[in-house]
Write a protein that holds these residues in place. Structure first.
Motif, short mmCIF file in Angstrom:
data_model
loop_
_atom_site.label_atom_id
_atom_site.label_comp_id
_atom_site.label_asym_id
_atom_site.label_seq_id
_atom_site.Cartn_x
_atom_site.Cartn_y
_atom_site.Cartn_z
N PHE A 1 0.88 -1.19 0.30
CA PHE A 1 0.06 0.01 -0.05
C PHE A 1 0.87 1.01 0.01
CE2 PHE A 1 -2.03 3.30 2.33
CZ PHE A 1 -3.13 3.57 1.65
N ALA A 2 0.89 2.01 -0.83
CA ALA A 2 1.71 3.33 -1.20
C ALA A 2 0.83 4.53 -1.49
CB ALA A 2 2.60 3.13 -2.29
N GLN A 3 1.40 5.68 -0.58
CA GLN A 3 0.68 6.92 -0.53
C GLN A 3 1.58 7.89 -0.81
OE1 GLN A 3 -2.77 7.84 -0.82
NE2 GLN A 3 -3.10 5.65 -1.36
N ARG A 4 1.64 9.14 -1.20
CA ARG A 4 2.49 10.02 -1.22
C ARG A 4 2.09 11.00 0.05
NH1 ARG A 4 6.60 10.77 -4.24
NH2 ARG A 4 6.83 9.55 -6.12
N VAL A 5 2.98 11.58 0.89
CA VAL A 5 2.91 12.51 1.78
C VAL A 5 3.96 13.56 1.69
CG1 VAL A 5 2.69 12.76 4.43
CG2 VAL A 5 2.06 10.41 3.47
N ASN A 6 3.09 14.65 1.47
CA ASN A 6 3.93 15.92 1.12
C ASN A 6 5.00 15.71 0.14
OD1 ASN A 6 2.63 17.66 3.27
ND2 ASN A 6 4.00 16.50 4.77
N GLY A 7 4.80 14.96 -0.73
CA GLY A 7 5.56 14.54 -1.90
C GLY A 7 6.46 13.31 -1.93
N THR A 8 6.54 12.88 -0.66
CA THR A 8 7.46 11.77 -0.53
C THR A 8 6.55 10.35 -0.53
OG1 THR A 8 8.65 13.02 0.69
CG2 THR A 8 9.06 10.60 1.33
N ARG A 9 7.15 9.33 -1.19
CA ARG A 9 6.59 8.26 -1.30
C ARG A 9 6.74 7.24 0.15
NH1 ARG A 9 4.56 4.11 -4.98
NH2 ARG A 9 5.24 2.01 -4.56
N TRP A 10 5.50 6.66 0.37
CA TRP A 10 5.34 6.02 1.74
C TRP A 10 4.87 4.65 1.36
CZ3 TRP A 10 5.92 7.02 7.20
CH2 TRP A 10 6.51 8.40 7.41
N GLU A 11 5.67 3.45 1.56
CA GLU A 11 5.07 2.37 0.94
C GLU A 11 4.93 1.05 2.28
OE1 GLU A 11 6.15 0.17 -2.91
OE2 GLU A 11 7.39 -0.85 -1.38
N LEU A 12 3.94 0.59 2.56
CA LEU A 12 3.82 -0.34 3.31
C LEU A 12 3.49 -1.64 2.85
CD1 LEU A 12 1.94 -0.44 6.81
CD2 LEU A 12 1.26 -2.15 5.16
N LYS A 13 4.52 -2.67 3.14
CA LYS A 13 4.31 -4.13 2.68
C LYS A 13 3.80 -4.91 3.76
CE LYS A 13 6.52 -7.84 0.37
NZ LYS A 13 7.66 -8.43 -0.14
N TRP A 14 2.68 -5.56 3.33
CA TRP A 14 2.19 -6.80 4.49
C TRP A 14 2.15 -7.98 4.04
CZ3 TRP A 14 -1.12 -4.15 1.12
CH2 TRP A 14 -2.29 -4.77 0.62
N ASP A 15 2.22 -8.71 5.10
CA ASP A 15 2.12 -10.46 4.71
C ASP A 15 1.43 -10.92 5.85
OD1 ASP A 15 2.31 -13.16 4.18
OD2 ASP A 15 4.57 -12.88 4.20
N GLY A 16 0.13 -11.00 5.65
CA GLY A 16 -0.79 -11.34 6.70
C GLY A 16 -1.40 -10.22 7.47
N PRO A 17 -1.58 -10.34 8.71
CA PRO A 17 -1.57 -9.07 9.59
C PRO A 17 -0.47 -8.41 9.98
CG PRO A 17 -2.06 -11.06 10.85
CD PRO A 17 -1.86 -11.67 9.50
N GLN A 18 0.48 -8.82 9.71
CA GLN A 18 1.96 -8.08 9.98
C GLN A 18 2.59 -7.13 8.79
OE1 GLN A 18 3.35 -8.65 13.00
NE2 GLN A 18 1.42 -9.75 13.53
N ALA A 19 2.94 -6.12 9.38
CA ALA A 19 3.65 -5.25 8.41
C ALA A 19 5.34 -5.71 8.12
CB ALA A 19 3.82 -3.77 8.77
N SER A 20 5.48 -6.14 6.72
CA SER A 20 6.84 -6.69 6.51
C SER A 20 7.68 -5.64 6.62
CB SER A 20 6.89 -7.36 5.18
OG SER A 20 5.93 -8.30 4.99
#
Length: 243
Positions: A166-185
């Protein structure tokens, strides 16, 4: 024909034996210098050059043992008095050995020149500030970020699949969260080569946490907006037109 070739050939065994005896003695003596240099220079590998009136001596050592001792005269030519390869020829060896005492004297002078060089070096140093409190606060913040990231990962698992990003830009900077089940990788900021606020490896640095903690608030808000927009889109879906 055999009479014409009937002449004496000088036996070189005695010369070679004398040469080998000299080389062996020098190897043992200069080997002591090599060990002393290794101790002095603080390493098992190195070399040192010493100048004399007649030329230059270079001693190389590896693992604290002498590798070679080379003499290069001012008049030209060089002789490996000690070598891991072939022994020197007797005449160049004799020339070099005339200067060997000067080489030893140059080594002694080199060591003596260092006498007292550490006399004024301080042995009392300023106290060291501990990072314990700083690290504890860093870990507390990172733990909170990880918990929230895991919560988001759990929600994403529910409506977007067992794993993904899941990726979003915050103030022009890319934030990316990768998950594997209910845990953030991982939670990475800045794309490839960016900073990992959450990862399976080492924690981020305290300066990175300080710089990016506020941005994490924006990332969570972006996630909430994403969910709200998704819910709004689903709410507009009508099944009446399909019947």
């Amino acid at each position: 024909m055999t009479d014409a070739l009937s002449f004496d050939v000088t036996n070189v065994e005695d010369v070679a034996a004398n040469r080998d005896e000299v080389v062996s003695a020098v190897q043992a003596h200069a080997g002591t210098i090599a060990r002393e240099l290794a101790i002095l220079q603080g390493g098992d590998y190195g070399q040192e050059t010493f100048k004399t009136r007649r030329g230059t001596w270079t001693l190389k050592y590896e693992a604290g043992a002498i590798q070679y001792l080379r003499f290069k005269g001012k008049s030209g030519g060089e002789t490996y008095v000690v070598s891991t390869k072939q022994p020197p020829e007797p005449k160049p060896l004799a020339t070099a050995m005339k200067d060997y005492p000067a080489f030893v004297e140059a080594y002694n002078e080199h060591v003596e020149s260092l006498d007292g060089v550490l006399d004024d070096v301080p042995t009392e140093f300023p106290s060291i500030t501990t990072t314990e409190e700083l690290v504890s606060e860093r870990d507390r913040i990172v733990s909170t970020i990880r918990e929230i990231s895991n919560t988001i990962a759990g929600e994403l698992t529910r409506f977007d699949g067992e794993y993904g990003t899941f990726a979003q830009r915050v103030n022009g900077t890319r934030w990316e969260l990768k998950w594997d089940g209910p845990q953030a990788s991982y939670l990475r900021v800045g794309g490839e080569g960016g900073v990992y606020l959450v990862s399976q490896y080492q924690p981020p640095s305290a300066p990175d946490v300080r710089e990016l903690a506020e941005g994490f608030v924006g990332f969570v808000e972006a996630y909430n907006e994403y969910v709200e927009e998704l819910e709004a889109d689903l709410a507009t879906v009508s099944f009446e037109d399909a019947t």
